[in-house]
Design a protein around this motif. Sequence first.
Motif, PDB file in Angstrom:
ATOM      1  N   ALA A 199       0.813  -1.223   0.000  1.00 33.02           N
ATOM      2  CA  ALA A 199       0.000   0.000   0.000  1.00 33.02           C
ATOM      3  C   ALA A 199       0.842   1.266   0.000  1.00 33.02           C
ATOM      4  O   ALA A 199       0.326   2.337  -0.355  1.00 33.02           O
ATOM      5  CB  ALA A 199      -0.926   0.006   1.218  1.00 33.02           C
ATOM      6  N   ILE A 200       2.104   1.161   0.387  1.00 29.64           N
ATOM      7  CA  ILE A 200       2.948   2.360   0.475  1.00 29.64           C
ATOM      8  C   ILE A 200       3.096   3.068  -0.874  1.00 29.64           C
ATOM      9  O   ILE A 200       2.967   4.300  -0.942  1.00 29.64           O
ATOM     10  CB  ILE A 200       4.320   2.005   1.082  1.00 29.64           C
ATOM     11  N   PRO A 201       3.355   2.368  -1.999  1.00 27.21           N
ATOM     12  CA  PRO A 201       3.429   3.096  -3.284  1.00 27.21           C
ATOM     13  C   PRO A 201       2.156   3.856  -3.626  1.00 27.21           C
ATOM     14  O   PRO A 201       2.221   4.989  -4.124  1.00 27.21           O
ATOM     15  CB  PRO A 201       3.705   1.975  -4.296  1.00 27.21           C
ATOM     16  N   ASN A 202       0.986   3.238  -3.354  1.00 33.34           N
ATOM     17  CA  ASN A 202      -0.274   3.941  -3.624  1.00 33.34           C
ATOM     18  C   ASN A 202      -0.443   5.163  -2.727  1.00 33.34           C
ATOM     19  O   ASN A 202      -0.936   6.214  -3.154  1.00 33.34           O
ATOM     20  CB  ASN A 202      -1.450   2.991  -3.422  1.00 33.34           C
ATOM     21  N   ILE A 203      -0.013   5.024  -1.459  1.00 40.67           N
ATOM     22  CA  ILE A 203      -0.107   6.166  -0.540  1.00 40.67           C
ATOM     23  C   ILE A 203       0.800   7.296  -1.004  1.00 40.67           C
ATOM     24  O   ILE A 203       0.407   8.473  -1.008  1.00 40.67           O
ATOM     25  CB  ILE A 203       0.253   5.717   0.890  1.00 40.67           C
ATOM     26  N   ILE A 204       2.023   6.943  -1.406  1.00 37.29           N
ATOM     27  CA  ILE A 204       2.955   7.971  -1.894  1.00 37.29           C
ATOM     28  C   ILE A 204       2.412   8.622  -3.163  1.00 37.29           C
ATOM     29  O   ILE A 204       2.464   9.851  -3.326  1.00 37.29           O
ATOM     30  CB  ILE A 204       4.344   7.354  -2.121  1.00 37.29           C
ATOM     31  N   LEU A 273      -5.913   4.799  -3.892  1.00 37.02           N
ATOM     32  CA  LEU A 273      -5.892   4.116  -2.604  1.00 37.02           C
ATOM     33  C   LEU A 273      -6.872   2.949  -2.549  1.00 37.02           C
ATOM     34  O   LEU A 273      -6.785   2.118  -1.643  1.00 37.02           O
ATOM     35  CB  LEU A 273      -6.217   5.106  -1.481  1.00 37.02           C
ATOM     36  N   GLY A 274      -7.795   2.896  -3.494  1.00 39.94           N
ATOM     37  CA  GLY A 274      -8.740   1.790  -3.510  1.00 39.94           C
ATOM     38  C   GLY A 274      -9.878   1.943  -2.525  1.00 39.94           C
ATOM     39  O   GLY A 274     -10.265   0.971  -1.880  1.00 39.94           O
ATOM     40  N   PHE A 275     -10.395   3.165  -2.385  1.00 39.46           N
ATOM     41  CA  PHE A 275     -11.535   3.422  -1.501  1.00 39.46           C
ATOM     42  C   PHE A 275     -12.749   3.771  -2.363  1.00 39.46           C
ATOM     43  O   PHE A 275     -13.016   4.946  -2.632  1.00 39.46           O
ATOM     44  CB  PHE A 275     -11.232   4.565  -0.534  1.00 39.46           C
ATOM     45  N   PRO A 276     -13.501   2.783  -2.842  1.00 41.21           N
ATOM     46  CA  PRO A 276     -14.617   3.092  -3.759  1.00 41.21           C
ATOM     47  C   PRO A 276     -15.707   3.920  -3.110  1.00 41.21           C
ATOM     48  O   PRO A 276     -16.321   4.761  -3.761  1.00 41.21           O
ATOM     49  CB  PRO A 276     -15.130   1.700  -4.180  1.00 41.21           C
ATOM     50  N   GLU A 277     -15.983   3.678  -1.813  1.00 42.15           N
ATOM     51  CA  GLU A 277     -17.043   4.445  -1.149  1.00 42.15           C
ATOM     52  C   GLU A 277     -16.681   5.921  -1.064  1.00 42.15           C
ATOM     53  O   GLU A 277     -17.494   6.801  -1.371  1.00 42.15           O
ATOM     54  CB  GLU A 277     -17.303   3.890   0.256  1.00 42.15           C
ATOM     55  N   LEU A 278     -15.432   6.193  -0.650  1.00 44.44           N
ATOM     56  CA  LEU A 278     -14.994   7.583  -0.566  1.00 44.44           C
ATOM     57  C   LEU A 278     -14.941   8.232  -1.942  1.00 44.44           C
ATOM     58  O   LEU A 278     -15.284   9.408  -2.103  1.00 44.44           O
ATOM     59  CB  LEU A 278     -13.625   7.643   0.115  1.00 44.44           C
ATOM     60  N   THR A 279     -14.532   7.465  -2.946  1.00 40.20           N
ATOM     61  CA  THR A 279     -14.500   7.997  -4.316  1.00 40.20           C
ATOM     62  C   THR A 279     -15.906   8.366  -4.786  1.00 40.20           C
ATOM     63  O   THR A 279     -16.106   9.411  -5.421  1.00 40.20           O
ATOM     64  CB  THR A 279     -13.883   6.960  -5.257  1.00 40.20           C
ATOM     65  N   ALA A 280     -16.885   7.518  -4.472  1.00 40.37           N
ATOM     66  CA  ALA A 280     -18.270   7.812  -4.878  1.00 40.37           C
ATOM     67  C   ALA A 280     -18.782   9.071  -4.192  1.00 40.37           C
ATOM     68  O   ALA A 280     -19.452   9.903  -4.820  1.00 40.37           O
ATOM     69  CB  ALA A 280     -19.166   6.620  -4.548  1.00 40.37           C
ATOM     70  N   ILE A 281     -18.445   9.240  -2.906  1.00 39.69           N
ATOM     71  CA  ILE A 281     -18.887  10.445  -2.191  1.00 39.69           C
ATOM     72  C   ILE A 281     -18.276  11.694  -2.817  1.00 39.69           C
ATOM     73  O   ILE A 281     -18.965  12.708  -3.047  1.00 39.69           O
ATOM     74  CB  ILE A 281     -18.509  10.340  -0.704  1.00 39.69           C
ATOM     75  N   LEU A 282     -16.987  11.650  -3.122  1.00 41.94           N
ATOM     76  CA  LEU A 282     -16.328  12.813  -3.727  1.00 41.94           C
ATOM     77  C   LEU A 282     -16.858  13.083  -5.135  1.00 41.94           C
ATOM     78  O   LEU A 282     -16.969  14.245  -5.548  1.00 41.94           O
ATOM     79  CB  LEU A 282     -14.816  12.595  -3.751  1.00 41.94           C
ATOM     80  N   ASP A 283     -17.178  12.008  -5.871  1.00 43.57           N
ATOM     81  CA  ASP A 283     -17.785  12.200  -7.203  1.00 43.57           C
ATOM     82  C   ASP A 283     -19.117  12.938  -7.089  1.00 43.57           C
ATOM     83  O   ASP A 283     -19.411  13.851  -7.878  1.00 43.57           O
ATOM     84  CB  ASP A 283     -17.988  10.844  -7.875  1.00 43.57           C
ATOM     85  N   GLN A 284     -19.938  12.537  -6.129  1.00 42.50           N
ATOM     86  CA  GLN A 284     -21.219  13.213  -5.943  1.00 42.50           C
ATOM     87  C   GLN A 284     -21.036  14.663  -5.516  1.00 42.50           C
ATOM     88  O   GLN A 284     -21.771  15.552  -5.965  1.00 42.50           O
ATOM     89  CB  GLN A 284     -22.045  12.455  -4.910  1.00 42.50           C
ATOM     90  N   LEU A 285     -20.044  14.897  -4.647  1.00 43.67           N
ATOM     91  CA  LEU A 285     -19.767  16.280  -4.238  1.00 43.67           C
ATOM     92  C   LEU A 285     -19.323  17.128  -5.425  1.00 43.67           C
ATOM     93  O   LEU A 285     -19.741  18.283  -5.571  1.00 43.67           O
ATOM     94  CB  LEU A 285     -18.697  16.294  -3.151  1.00 43.67           C
TER      95      LEU A 285
END
Length: 413
Positions: A199-204, A273-285
Amino acid sequence: MIFDRYRFNEQVAMELGEKILLAIVALIATWLIARAAKWAFAKLVDAVDFFKRGTGSGQSLGESLGKIVSLLIWLFGLLIILNILELGGVAGPIDSLLENVVAFLPNLLWAGLIFFIGMMVARIVRDLVVTTLQTADLDKWANRGGVDSVTGNSTISRTIGTIVYVLIAIPVAIAALEQLGIDSISAPASEMLRMIFAAIPNIIAAAVLLGIGYLISRFVVQIVKEILPGLGVDRAMAESGLVTEGTTVSGIIARVAQVAIILFFAIAATRLLGFPELTAILDQLLELGGRVIFGAVVIAFGFLIANLLARLIAGDAGGSTAGTIVRWATIILFVFMGLQFTGIGGMIPANALTILIAGVAVAGALAFGLGGRDWAARKLEQMDSDLGGTAAPTPKPKRGAAAKSTDPLPPGA
């Protein structure tokens, strides 16, 4: 007498005395070796800077490890003493324990050696990276770009060095745990460390994306604040009365653009980062923010057109009834249009506008019908006479005729 049944055996007494003497010698030797090993191990470990740290008991790491070595030596010594005294029944469990310890000790030593060497390499690489970045004045250039104002960290080189240290320490820890050979402990711990390392490369990458987005947003803000005032947008909006005193349109547009850019890069970062729920919320925003901004632009444009129409109708007279009516009618129309674009309230803005227009039309019709029926009757008679070709007699009003109480309106209405 009872003692006459027993005889003194000199050979047995000599063998027993020899065993006791050897056991005492082994005991003294074990005590001396344990004390010496404890002292030497504590001094050796505490002499290394990496191991200069305390433990939960308040002792240093070297003292704690020296105590462990001393207890192991005591176990070996007691096993030797029990074997000398030929107490096999008591020595059996201790012998089994020591066999397991001796079998596990090489793996423990190799794991400790791997971890020690790996940590030393990680520290050297970290110091090398920090020194190199500080020599290249990375902190100064990063602070010029606004990194310190965003993160509150004015020494970004040390942060990068720590990241490099962690990237080296995690594989070293995985290798040390695998060397222990305890699957029940090393397998879950190694799997967890592998997940963290993956996960470190994705975080960076996500952090880099957010940093790039922030730098781009600052660049866009600077450009907008330089171009729009130069084109006279701030002055025109101030004269139209759409913005309050002390507020500039260029500043509002710049901040909105900055938030939109950062939100766009935040969506890309959450996808990495692989957070689909957070991505969907930001897309709606982002979608809702775009509609709200477009609706606000429509409403602002409506205020501008309303002010222009009011000035054109009023002319030099200043304020007039017709200009005020046109101004507010235009504002109401564009406000409902803007609300419709934002999608707030669903069909409520459209229905409210329809009801408002219908109410105004009915009110106008009732006012015209009740207040101007005499005028409408004269116009209809005039149209009928024009179509018939004859002039209709004009009724002469009766002088002094009083209004009847049955009339719905007063005279002259």
